[in-house]
Design a protein around this motif. Sequence first.
Motif, PDB file in Angstrom:
ATOM      1  N   ALA A  56       0.808  -1.218   0.000  1.00  0.00           N
ATOM      2  CA  ALA A  56       0.000   0.000   0.000  1.00  0.00           C
ATOM      3  C   ALA A  56       0.839   1.265   0.000  1.00  0.00           C
ATOM      4  O   ALA A  56       0.321   2.361   0.218  1.00  0.00           O
ATOM      5  CB  ALA A  56      -0.927   0.003   1.218  1.00  0.00           C
ATOM      6  N   ASP A  57       2.145   1.155  -0.252  1.00  0.00           N
ATOM      7  CA  ASP A  57       3.029   2.328  -0.184  1.00  0.00           C
ATOM      8  C   ASP A  57       2.600   3.406  -1.168  1.00  0.00           C
ATOM      9  O   ASP A  57       2.539   4.595  -0.819  1.00  0.00           O
ATOM     10  CB  ASP A  57       4.480   1.913  -0.454  1.00  0.00           C
ATOM     11  N   ALA A  61       0.845   7.389  -0.351  1.00  0.00           N
ATOM     12  CA  ALA A  61       1.475   8.634  -0.789  1.00  0.00           C
ATOM     13  C   ALA A  61       0.564   9.493  -1.658  1.00  0.00           C
ATOM     14  O   ALA A  61       0.932  10.603  -2.031  1.00  0.00           O
ATOM     15  CB  ALA A  61       2.759   8.304  -1.557  1.00  0.00           C
ATOM     16  N   MET A  62      -0.629   9.008  -1.942  1.00  0.00           N
ATOM     17  CA  MET A  62      -1.517   9.727  -2.851  1.00  0.00           C
ATOM     18  C   MET A  62      -2.220  10.881  -2.128  1.00  0.00           C
ATOM     19  O   MET A  62      -2.371  10.870  -0.892  1.00  0.00           O
ATOM     20  CB  MET A  62      -2.534   8.765  -3.460  1.00  0.00           C
ATOM     21  N   PRO A  63      -2.678  11.909  -2.858  1.00  0.00           N
ATOM     22  CA  PRO A  63      -3.314  13.087  -2.251  1.00  0.00           C
ATOM     23  C   PRO A  63      -4.533  12.725  -1.410  1.00  0.00           C
ATOM     24  O   PRO A  63      -5.370  11.916  -1.830  1.00  0.00           O
ATOM     25  CB  PRO A  63      -3.723  13.923  -3.462  1.00  0.00           C
ATOM     26  N   GLY A  64      -4.604  13.313  -0.239  1.00  0.00           N
ATOM     27  CA  GLY A  64      -5.773  13.167   0.616  1.00  0.00           C
ATOM     28  C   GLY A  64      -5.853  11.897   1.422  1.00  0.00           C
ATOM     29  O   GLY A  64      -6.743  11.754   2.262  1.00  0.00           O
ATOM     30  N   VAL A  65      -4.936  10.959   1.200  1.00  0.00           N
ATOM     31  CA  VAL A  65      -5.013   9.678   1.893  1.00  0.00           C
ATOM     32  C   VAL A  65      -4.573   9.839   3.347  1.00  0.00           C
ATOM     33  O   VAL A  65      -3.489  10.365   3.629  1.00  0.00           O
ATOM     34  CB  VAL A  65      -4.171   8.603   1.178  1.00  0.00           C
ATOM     35  N   ILE A  66      -5.411   9.384   4.244  1.00  0.00           N
ATOM     36  CA  ILE A  66      -5.129   9.469   5.687  1.00  0.00           C
ATOM     37  C   ILE A  66      -4.512   8.172   6.176  1.00  0.00           C
ATOM     38  O   ILE A  66      -3.585   8.173   6.980  1.00  0.00           O
ATOM     39  CB  ILE A  66      -6.420   9.794   6.448  1.00  0.00           C
ATOM     40  N   ALA A 121      -9.609   8.362   3.228  1.00  0.00           N
ATOM     41  CA  ALA A 121      -9.098   9.579   2.593  1.00  0.00           C
ATOM     42  C   ALA A 121     -10.072  10.726   2.802  1.00  0.00           C
ATOM     43  O   ALA A 121     -11.206  10.533   3.247  1.00  0.00           O
ATOM     44  CB  ALA A 121      -8.855   9.332   1.106  1.00  0.00           C
ATOM     45  N   GLU A 122      -9.614  11.909   2.449  1.00  0.00           N
ATOM     46  CA  GLU A 122     -10.425  13.107   2.700  1.00  0.00           C
ATOM     47  C   GLU A 122     -11.690  13.147   1.860  1.00  0.00           C
ATOM     48  O   GLU A 122     -12.716  13.672   2.283  1.00  0.00           O
ATOM     49  CB  GLU A 122      -9.564  14.352   2.431  1.00  0.00           C
ATOM     50  N   ARG A 128     -11.186   6.192  -3.491  1.00  0.00           N
ATOM     51  CA  ARG A 128     -11.375   5.220  -4.566  1.00  0.00           C
ATOM     52  C   ARG A 128     -10.102   5.093  -5.412  1.00  0.00           C
ATOM     53  O   ARG A 128      -9.678   3.984  -5.762  1.00  0.00           O
ATOM     54  CB  ARG A 128     -12.564   5.638  -5.436  1.00  0.00           C
ATOM     55  N   ASP A 129      -9.486   6.236  -5.734  1.00  0.00           N
ATOM     56  CA  ASP A 129      -8.252   6.195  -6.523  1.00  0.00           C
ATOM     57  C   ASP A 129      -7.143   5.466  -5.774  1.00  0.00           C
ATOM     58  O   ASP A 129      -6.393   4.673  -6.359  1.00  0.00           O
ATOM     59  CB  ASP A 129      -7.796   7.618  -6.862  1.00  0.00           C
ATOM     60  N   ALA A 130      -7.039   5.721  -4.478  1.00  0.00           N
ATOM     61  CA  ALA A 130      -5.990   5.073  -3.691  1.00  0.00           C
ATOM     62  C   ALA A 130      -6.249   3.578  -3.553  1.00  0.00           C
ATOM     63  O   ALA A 130      -5.308   2.772  -3.554  1.00  0.00           O
ATOM     64  CB  ALA A 130      -5.892   5.730  -2.316  1.00  0.00           C
ATOM     65  N   ALA A 131      -7.527   3.185  -3.433  1.00  0.00           N
ATOM     66  CA  ALA A 131      -7.847   1.763  -3.344  1.00  0.00           C
ATOM     67  C   ALA A 131      -7.405   1.038  -4.615  1.00  0.00           C
ATOM     68  O   ALA A 131      -6.914  -0.097  -4.559  1.00  0.00           O
ATOM     69  CB  ALA A 131      -9.338   1.572  -3.108  1.00  0.00           C
TER      70      ALA A 131
END
Length: 789
Positions: A56-57, A61-66, A121-122, A128-131
């Motif tokens: 999940a690295d 690192a993607m925008p908004g990911v908590i 994420a925020e 969804r993009d990070a998943a």
Amino acid sequence: MAGSVEGIGARVQRREDKRFITGKGRYTDDMTVAGMAHAVFVRSPHAHAKVVSIDADAARAMPGVIAVLSGQELVADGVGNLICGWMIHSKDGSPMKMGAWRALESEHVRHVGQAVAVVVAETRAQARDAADAVEVEYEPLPAVVDALDALKDGAPQLHEEAPGNLIYDWEIGDAAATEAAFASAAHVTRMEIRNNRLVPNPMEPRAALAQYDEADEHYTLWTTSQNPHVARLVLSAFYNIAPEHKLRVIAPDVGGGFGSKIYIYPEEMVCLWASKKTGVPVKWTCERTEAFLTDAHGRDHYSEAEMALDAQNRILGLRVKTVANLGAYMSLFSSSVPTYLYATLLSGQYAIPAIHCNVKTVYTNTVPVDAYRGAGRPEATYLLERMMETAAREVGMDPAEFRRANFIRSFPHQTPVIMCYDAGDYDASLEAALSAIDYAGFAARKAEAARRGKLRGIGLSCYIEACGIAPSQAVGSLGAGVGLWESAEVRVNPVGTIEVLTGSHSHGQGHETTFAQLVAERFGVGLDTVAIVHGDTDKVQFGMGTYGSRSGAVGMSAIVKALDKVEAKAKRIAAHLLEASEGDIALEGGTFKVAGTDKELPFFQVALAAYTAHNLPAGMEPGLKEGAFYDPTNFTFPAGTYVCEVEVDPETGRTEIVDFVAADDFGTIINPMIVEGQVHGGLTQGIGQALLENASYDADGQLLSASYMDYTMPRADDVPSYRLMTTVTACPGNPLGMKGCGEAGAIGSPPAVMNAITDAIGTNALEMPATPQAVWAALKTVRPAQAAE
């Protein structure tokens, strides 16, 4: 006040509909809190696989990911596995084999759609993009989706706890007596029957919003639940999410459930855990295809059934062997559905002296299966009513007369499979339905259809169901992990307005109207002065929720007990203020009156006196608020007769339902309009199962019908204008005489439709769903035989 404008029996429009149809409903997805983040789950594309690694690295690192959280962290934090709450023992006494089910699986996935990680994420889009960026390496394993295949030697194994994929091998009834019945039979009818797998599809998908307050170490969960108190109990006592007194569960407006929202799913658990883990409120809303892959499915039985008849065509015995597919894991009440909610209803409306049923439940690489509208009762009714129709045809007897000849005639009636029916009049429903559809005139209609090149058929179904699911002591002895009572509290405010707090939950049944009608009937007040409060564990002390058509017979009975206590206290106050004997006080039209005099006090003045407390009877506490618990003395037994008439186009196989009559006995009816709506909905769902719906998997465990493009929900032009009627035998087991109406339509309609189609086409070689293709293929097997004759 019986028959009053707004009381029991009145056709009052649903009060809650105003906010629903104007878009003012408040659903879980409408809820927002400050700082709220969004969750999206990473789900397995494989039906069966080992999880080799999760990377999940890039996602982190993607925008908004908590956060990106995995099952390993879940286990490390002590979150428990999901459980089945109803213990079933096999016939050898061994307990059911419950495989481990983690809310996030980090080692071994067992159905497509099982969650292996969650992204917080925020925004939803960021999550969804990070998943999509989470990389999961799987080692695919062979899958099995059919329950019969899962029992075969060499089948892929799902859980080491369940060798051979067998969960339990259970039986009920007297095997020896049943064998003796068949040994003396003049005729035996045999059938193989499949009850197709369904997806619930409520209008509102599941959703959860979880908030952890670090200052108070307190959790709040807004969720789409049919029973928020049970959700809190399970989350705290079994899943170790939070202490019960530190967890508030709120189920706001819920847009349909049909059983699929009884359970605790992985997503609710994970959102609560993730909120504490991340320090932000976490919200998840299910997408529709996600719902197809995660919401508990229904039905999916394969049965071999035999019915023994004597020379006078009386039923001597029934023998059933059923294999039930429970999917990849045991859901909360799944074990009870093919056992105590199914086999105990195999006697139907008939005096069958001997019954024996064996049930095997099996793990497969499919979505878990649990209660869906009717929960076991539709499966039992379908099997029995298809057998009744087939047996009548085989012995050359009119199907209606065959049923009539075998009806139970006296009550109470003890069946061979636990249930003791308390009251009923099955002839009344049968006569009402046959008269309404002009059963005697069917032959003429069939001949007229033939002149137009259509095949016309008629089919019956005489259903019975068990509702208000039974005394706590009784279900406890059968393996239930909870009691099935209900609670209520009635608060009369100083100005005479009334709040009713109920442990029942409404997700489309109209409780805010019917429960208020009960109060209006009792106290003679207007509906606008009565508020119904439900769905919040911080407001209602405790309750068991809504399912199994229990809200009337159990939930409203608890309200009646609380109303009794309020009325008794109010009468004491009124007698004191009016200087009369308590026995002379009557409550009529919202006024306390002294018999034989003109002395009276309106309801609101007695309420005010209870709170001002200036002049109360000696030793009486101020206030006018009472609570009650009600534990049913028995199941209730709604019953009825459904008659379906169809026309089949032999060139295309398309079936048109040209008439459908439903005659139901629901006992006392509070609001006929709402009851009719419940029956309409149930009939439509049952017809959907009979003609259209099927959760279809390929051999690799991929759900082929995971959207509305492929899973064919019934539309308006698929169903007829139903004709409904009711007969009434009051239930003796509760103070209102109610039986329940919420599931009847879905229980009784599938066999009526299938009996009608098979009557039209002249063959029983047809399974649900009876799609045009399936009917056309069945007709092809009939025509060569007819030509040969």
